[in-house]
Write a protein that holds these residues in place. Structure first.
Motif, PDB file in Angstrom:
ATOM      1  N   VAL A  54     -22.624   9.890  69.744  1.00  0.00           N
ATOM      2  CA  VAL A  54     -22.576   8.929  68.356  1.00  0.00           C
ATOM      3  C   VAL A  54     -21.408   7.987  68.290  1.00  0.00           C
ATOM      4  O   VAL A  54     -20.150   8.226  68.522  1.00  0.00           O
ATOM      5  N   ASP A  55     -22.204   6.709  67.974  1.00  0.00           N
ATOM      6  CA  ASP A  55     -21.180   5.394  67.960  1.00  0.00           C
ATOM      7  C   ASP A  55     -20.455   5.118  66.512  1.00  0.00           C
ATOM      8  O   ASP A  55     -19.617   4.675  66.169  1.00  0.00           O
ATOM      9  N   GLY A  56     -21.487   5.797  65.488  1.00  0.00           N
ATOM     10  CA  GLY A  56     -21.146   5.300  64.240  1.00  0.00           C
ATOM     11  C   GLY A  56     -21.728   6.676  63.121  1.00  0.00           C
ATOM     12  O   GLY A  56     -22.613   7.234  63.651  1.00  0.00           O
ATOM     13  N   ILE A  57     -20.857   6.815  62.202  1.00  0.00           N
ATOM     14  CA  ILE A  57     -21.484   7.607  61.197  1.00  0.00           C
ATOM     15  C   ILE A  57     -21.647   6.944  59.707  1.00  0.00           C
ATOM     16  O   ILE A  57     -20.363   6.183  59.506  1.00  0.00           O
ATOM     17  N   ALA A  58     -22.645   6.617  59.162  1.00  0.00           N
ATOM     18  CA  ALA A  58     -22.783   6.174  57.975  1.00  0.00           C
ATOM     19  C   ALA A  58     -22.881   7.202  56.908  1.00  0.00           C
ATOM     20  O   ALA A  58     -23.962   7.975  56.866  1.00  0.00           O
ATOM     21  N   VAL A  59     -22.061   7.034  55.777  1.00  0.00           N
ATOM     22  CA  VAL A  59     -21.987   8.001  54.894  1.00  0.00           C
ATOM     23  C   VAL A  59     -22.682   7.443  53.517  1.00  0.00           C
ATOM     24  O   VAL A  59     -22.580   6.164  53.209  1.00  0.00           O
ATOM     25  N   ARG A  84     -13.142   7.854  74.324  1.00  0.00           N
ATOM     26  CA  ARG A  84     -12.295   6.801  74.883  1.00  0.00           C
ATOM     27  C   ARG A  84     -13.108   5.874  74.042  1.00  0.00           C
ATOM     28  O   ARG A  84     -12.500   4.498  73.905  1.00  0.00           O
ATOM     29  N   HIS A  85     -14.224   5.618  73.558  1.00  0.00           N
ATOM     30  CA  HIS A  85     -14.873   4.595  73.056  1.00  0.00           C
ATOM     31  C   HIS A  85     -14.729   4.722  71.496  1.00  0.00           C
ATOM     32  O   HIS A  85     -14.746   5.758  70.911  1.00  0.00           O
ATOM     33  N   PRO A  86     -14.773   3.412  70.780  1.00  0.00           N
ATOM     34  CA  PRO A  86     -14.880   3.430  69.274  1.00  0.00           C
ATOM     35  C   PRO A  86     -15.839   4.144  68.626  1.00  0.00           C
ATOM     36  O   PRO A  86     -16.937   4.467  68.986  1.00  0.00           O
ATOM     37  N   LEU A  87     -15.299   4.686  67.363  1.00  0.00           N
ATOM     38  CA  LEU A  87     -16.185   5.209  66.381  1.00  0.00           C
ATOM     39  C   LEU A  87     -16.294   4.734  65.093  1.00  0.00           C
ATOM     40  O   LEU A  87     -15.038   4.349  64.767  1.00  0.00           O
ATOM     41  N   VAL A  88     -17.151   3.975  64.818  1.00  0.00           N
ATOM     42  CA  VAL A  88     -17.258   3.482  63.200  1.00  0.00           C
ATOM     43  C   VAL A  88     -17.502   4.440  62.337  1.00  0.00           C
ATOM     44  O   VAL A  88     -18.590   5.284  62.549  1.00  0.00           O
ATOM     45  N   VAL A  89     -16.848   4.479  61.106  1.00  0.00           N
ATOM     46  CA  VAL A  89     -17.129   5.340  60.069  1.00  0.00           C
ATOM     47  C   VAL A  89     -17.523   4.440  58.958  1.00  0.00           C
ATOM     48  O   VAL A  89     -16.566   3.644  58.426  1.00  0.00           O
ATOM     49  N   ALA A  90     -18.765   4.423  58.561  1.00  0.00           N
ATOM     50  CA  ALA A  90     -19.236   3.442  57.132  1.00  0.00           C
ATOM     51  C   ALA A  90     -19.591   4.186  56.231  1.00  0.00           C
ATOM     52  O   ALA A  90     -19.918   5.317  56.147  1.00  0.00           O
ATOM     53  N   GLY A  91     -19.646   3.447  54.882  1.00  0.00           N
ATOM     54  CA  GLY A  91     -19.671   4.153  53.735  1.00  0.00           C
ATOM     55  C   GLY A  91     -19.595   3.469  52.552  1.00  0.00           C
ATOM     56  O   GLY A  91     -19.072   2.237  52.672  1.00  0.00           O
ATOM     57  N   PRO A  92     -19.795   3.867  51.399  1.00  0.00           N
ATOM     58  CA  PRO A  92     -19.269   3.301  50.292  1.00  0.00           C
ATOM     59  C   PRO A  92     -17.897   2.702  50.057  1.00  0.00           C
ATOM     60  O   PRO A  92     -17.032   3.303  50.736  1.00  0.00           O
ATOM     61  N   PRO A  93     -17.887   1.725  49.425  1.00  0.00           N
ATOM     62  CA  PRO A  93     -16.284   1.173  49.056  1.00  0.00           C
ATOM     63  C   PRO A  93     -15.372   2.280  48.751  1.00  0.00           C
ATOM     64  O   PRO A  93     -15.814   3.320  48.017  1.00  0.00           O
ATOM     65  N   GLY A  94     -14.232   1.895  49.598  1.00  0.00           N
ATOM     66  CA  GLY A  94     -12.951   3.375  49.508  1.00  0.00           C
ATOM     67  C   GLY A  94     -13.340   4.326  50.733  1.00  0.00           C
ATOM     68  O   GLY A  94     -12.603   5.177  50.450  1.00  0.00           O
ATOM     69  N   VAL A  95     -14.187   4.244  51.496  1.00  0.00           N
ATOM     70  CA  VAL A  95     -14.687   5.252  52.555  1.00  0.00           C
ATOM     71  C   VAL A  95     -13.237   5.828  52.968  1.00  0.00           C
ATOM     72  O   VAL A  95     -13.061   6.875  53.268  1.00  0.00           O
TER      73      VAL A  95
END
Ligand SMILES: [Zn+2]
Ligand SMILES: [Zn+2]
Length: 245
Positions: A54-59, A84-95
């Motif tokens: 999982v490279d990113g999580i989109a909420v 060791r590799h980056p994790l992006v957590v994306a979501g609505p403003p204020g995430v």
């Protein structure tokens, strides 16, 4: 090849003994999780999908069954996986503030720890195209409890077009977002309409032609939908279902 793997397909309360919202989108340029319920670590483990995939999580929105699994996902990535590799957590403003506050509240704080990887928060304001690595995402406002900042996700995945409703009741602008999609993952909590903030099967059966998508797949199934699986005209997802996109 892109694949969609359903980690959890129940409503907020685990109808039918299934896991809550989480959908893994596997692409040639990485993996993206759509929503991360508290049951997500369990589901990934059960399905043999490492968190490192999982490279990113989109909420989609800030209800517990869609984002409350992020703190334990992050902690397990630190202590169990030694990620060791980056994790992006994306979501609505204020995430970022919402995830940090939720993590503090449940005793799985994600701040003040030595992080062996970069955890990056990205906001997805409605209508703005954002590159998340495995997919390019554009969120859109949906009809659900406003305090949860509810959004659907319109995703470009390796040349394919995937739309995810998040949680929503029917609203007349929905087809504008689903038209031309290769796959539309739509919540369907109820069989007959019960609350305006969630979709019902009877509404979708009637209005499916308006959606204009190639394939419609129903998820976020409550008890009345879970018990009717396999007897319905429209296709329903189940935990562990894998499809090509
Ligand atoms: Zn939900
Ligand atoms: Zn919700």
């Amino acid at each position: 090849m892109n694949r969609v793997i359903f980690i959890g397909t129940s409503d907020a309360f685990g109808a039918g003994g299934r896991r809550q919202a989480a959908i893994f989108v596997e692409t040639t340029s990485g993996g993206l999780l759509l929503d991360c319920a508290p049951t997500t670590n369990t589901g990934l483990t059960a399905l043999g999908i490492p968190r490192s995939a999982v490279d990113g999580i989109a909420v989609s929105h800030f209800h517990a069954d869609h984002f409350a699994g992020i703190p334990s996902f992050v902690l397990a990535s630190i202590y169990e996986d030694r990620r060791r590799h980056p994790l992006v957590v994306a979501g609505p403003p204020g995430v970022e503030a919402r995830v940090v506050a939720a993590a503090d509240a449940i005793g799985h704080s994600i701040t003040g720890r030595e992080m062996p990887f970069v955890l990056r928060f990205v906001e997805l304001p409605a209508g703005q195209l954002v590159d998340l690595g495995p997919a390019r995402a554009r969120s859109f406002a949906v009809h659900h409890q406003p305090e949860s900042c509810p959004h659907g996700l319109d995703l470009e995945v390796g040349g394919r077009h995937l739309v995810y409703s998040g949680d929503t009741g029917w609203f007349d602008d929905l087809p504008r977002h689903t038209r031309g999609a290769d796959l539309f993952l739509c919540e369907c909590t109820f069989h007959t309409p019960l609350f305006a903030e969630h979709m019902a099967y009877r509404q979708l059966v009637e209005r499916a032609p308006l959606l204009g998508c190639e394939r419609l797949l129903l998820t976020h199934l409550g008890p009345s939908m879970s018990e009717r699986r396999g007897q319905l005209e429209l296709e329903t997802a189940d935990d562990g279902l894998k499809i090509e996109l």
